[in-house]
Write an enzyme that holds these catalytic residues in place. Structure first.
Site, PDB file in Angstrom:
ATOM      1  N   GLY A   1       1.173  -1.005  -0.182  1.00 49.49           N
ATOM      2  CA  GLY A   1       0.151  -0.317  -0.328  1.00 49.49           C
ATOM      3  C   GLY A   1       1.362   1.327   0.169  1.00 49.49           C
TER       4      GLY A   1
ATOM      5  N   LEU B   1       0.224   3.567  -2.284  1.00 48.85           N
ATOM      6  CA  LEU B   1       0.848   3.379  -3.687  1.00 48.85           C
ATOM      7  C   LEU B   1       0.951   5.287  -4.162  1.00 48.85           C
ATOM      8  CD1 LEU B   1      -1.658   1.249  -4.978  1.00 48.85           C
ATOM      9  CD2 LEU B   1       0.228   0.661  -3.201  1.00 48.85           C
ATOM     10  N   HIS B   2       2.615   5.070  -4.704  1.00 42.94           N
ATOM     11  CA  HIS B   2       3.425   6.038  -6.053  1.00 42.94           C
ATOM     12  C   HIS B   2       2.588   5.090  -7.031  1.00 42.94           C
ATOM     13  CE1 HIS B   2       6.389   3.532  -5.529  1.00 42.94           C
ATOM     14  NE2 HIS B   2       6.407   3.506  -4.434  1.00 42.94           N
TER      15      HIS B   2
ATOM     16  N   GLY C   1       5.167   3.942  -9.210  1.00 38.49           N
ATOM     17  CA  GLY C   1       6.031   2.885  -9.019  1.00 38.49           C
ATOM     18  C   GLY C   1       4.782   1.992  -9.100  1.00 38.49           C
ATOM     19  N   HIS C   2       4.285   2.070  -7.478  1.00 42.14           N
ATOM     20  CA  HIS C   2       3.122   0.661  -8.194  1.00 42.14           C
ATOM     21  C   HIS C   2       2.474   0.513  -9.598  1.00 42.14           C
ATOM     22  CE1 HIS C   2       4.299   1.378  -3.509  1.00 42.14           C
ATOM     23  NE2 HIS C   2       4.608   0.087  -3.433  1.00 42.14           N
TER      24      HIS C   2
ATOM     25  N   GLY D   1       8.246  -5.010  -8.393  1.00 32.89           N
ATOM     26  CA  GLY D   1       9.371  -3.880  -8.739  1.00 32.89           C
ATOM     27  C   GLY D   1      10.742  -3.995  -8.474  1.00 32.89           C
TER      28      GLY D   1
ATOM     29  N   LYS E   1      13.580  -1.408  -8.535  1.00 30.96           N
ATOM     30  CA  LYS E   1      13.717  -1.069  -7.061  1.00 30.96           C
ATOM     31  C   LYS E   1      13.998  -2.539  -5.869  1.00 30.96           C
ATOM     32  CE  LYS E   1      13.475   1.635  -3.264  1.00 30.96           C
ATOM     33  NZ  LYS E   1      12.279   1.376  -2.100  1.00 30.96           N
TER      34      LYS E   1
ATOM     35  N   SER F   1       8.207   4.259  -0.537  1.00 32.06           N
ATOM     36  CA  SER F   1       6.572   4.296   0.535  1.00 32.06           C
ATOM     37  C   SER F   1       7.577   4.682   1.508  1.00 32.06           C
ATOM     38  CB  SER F   1       5.676   3.347   0.415  1.00 32.06           C
ATOM     39  OG  SER F   1       4.809   2.706  -0.423  1.00 32.06           O
ATOM     40  N   ARG F   2       8.437   4.488   1.286  1.00 29.94           N
ATOM     41  CA  ARG F   2       9.042   5.152   3.157  1.00 29.94           C
ATOM     42  C   ARG F   2       9.974   6.995   2.658  1.00 29.94           C
ATOM     43  NH1 ARG F   2      11.133  -0.456   3.133  1.00 29.94           N
ATOM     44  NH2 ARG F   2       9.902  -0.716   5.583  1.00 29.94           N
TER      45      ARG F   2
END
Ligand code: PAF
Length: 281
Positions: free
Chosen positions: A31, A33-34, A36-37, A149, A151, A188-189
């Site tokens: 969750g 979400l940005h 990238g998601h 992802g 990442k 998200s962080r």
């Protein structure tokens, strides 16, 4: 888009689609979400007729001193973003719905070797938690395609290996990292970062780019490049945990590799950031 919170509702919807011969793509997330998601959802739409996403902050993959309690939980926003992206079904279970029996689970999935070192060295138990929850989710959703992802490069490698070793009939697809205009990898962080830290955080990507450039210029002093990367991060106020050059499957690099990946993890203030860059040689 339908949102379901229980295993029974999830199974019911998926059974209907499967009976109709639909191909199912799955994007597991925690969750908050940005973009990238959202790329995962778009990639899923190109591969399957239905896209399922999950939002579940998985307690099994957080260490005792990590941010499980304060990890941002933004389900209504996430649902709106997923719906706008064309996602068909959101599975957002509670901890009790996912793990109805007492935690810790008696069954855990361990993917040795590829889980060791890098993130595995700094986050003991993390990849067991990830492999276990992803296995549970795969068993519930039974997707044809699963999107992760790039990442989290080591996570992608762990899941790919798990799927191979367990003969899971799932195609694992890596989706390229989305970056801010500064180069900072979306995460998200990132919202834990203050304004000044957010500017500094882009130095991780710049450091990876410098190492990639040196490799492309022909340097094979892997150790020296890693050390220079650590020093560059330190000089900008990070507490670097590793800067590592590896083959794409996370083996030690060799002079004859025609592709490498440079990975880094560093603390900036209290925020732990990771990033990586694939280098074609
Ligand atoms: O990458 C993540 O967000 C999580 O590790 C995952 C794959 C959803 C498992 O909890």
């Amino acid at each position: 888009m339908q949102t379901v919170h229980t295993v029974a509702e999830l199974r019911q919807q998926l059974a209907t689609w499967r009976a109709a011969g639909e191909c199912i793509a799955f994007a597991p997330t925690m969750g908050n979400l940005h973009a990238g998601h959202i790329d995962l959802i778009h990639a899923g739409l190109t591969q399957a007729s239905r896209v399922v996403a999950s939002v579940f902050v998985n307690p099994l993959q957080f260490g005792p001193k990590e941010d499980f309690g304060r990890y941002p939980r933004t389900l209504p926003d996430d649902a709106a973003k997923l719906e706008a992206a064309g996602c068909d079904l959101l599975f957002a279970p509670s901890v009790e719905a996912m793990y109805p029996h007492a935690l810790p689970l008696t069954t855990q999935v361990q993917v040795s070797q590829v889980s060791e070192g890098l993130e595995g060295a700094f986050r003991p138990g993390h990849f067991e938690g990830v492999a276990t929850v992803v296995n549970v989710l795969f068993n519930l959703v039974r997707p044809d395609v699963a999107l992760f992802g790039e990442k989290d490069w080591q996570q992608l490698a762990v899941i790919t290996r798990m799927v191979r070793d367990l003969h899971l009939p799932i195609e694992v697809v890596g989706v390229p990292t989305r970056r801010e205009s500064s180069g900072l990898a979306m995460s998200s962080r990132n919202q834990y970062l203050g304004d000044a830290e957010r500017t500094t955080a882009a130095v991780i990507y710049a450091t990876l780019m410098t190492i990639a450039h040196e490799l492309q210029q022909g340097s094979r002093d892997f150790r020296g490049l890693e050390q220079a990367g650590m020093q560059a991060l330190q000089a900008h106020g990070f507490e670097p945990q590793y800067v590592a050059i590896r083959s794409p499957d996370l083996q030690s690099p060799a002079n004859e590799n025609n592709s490498l990946v440079v990975l880094a993890a560093a603390l900036l203030g209290k925020t732990r950031l990771i990033d990586n860059l694939r280098v074609a040689l």
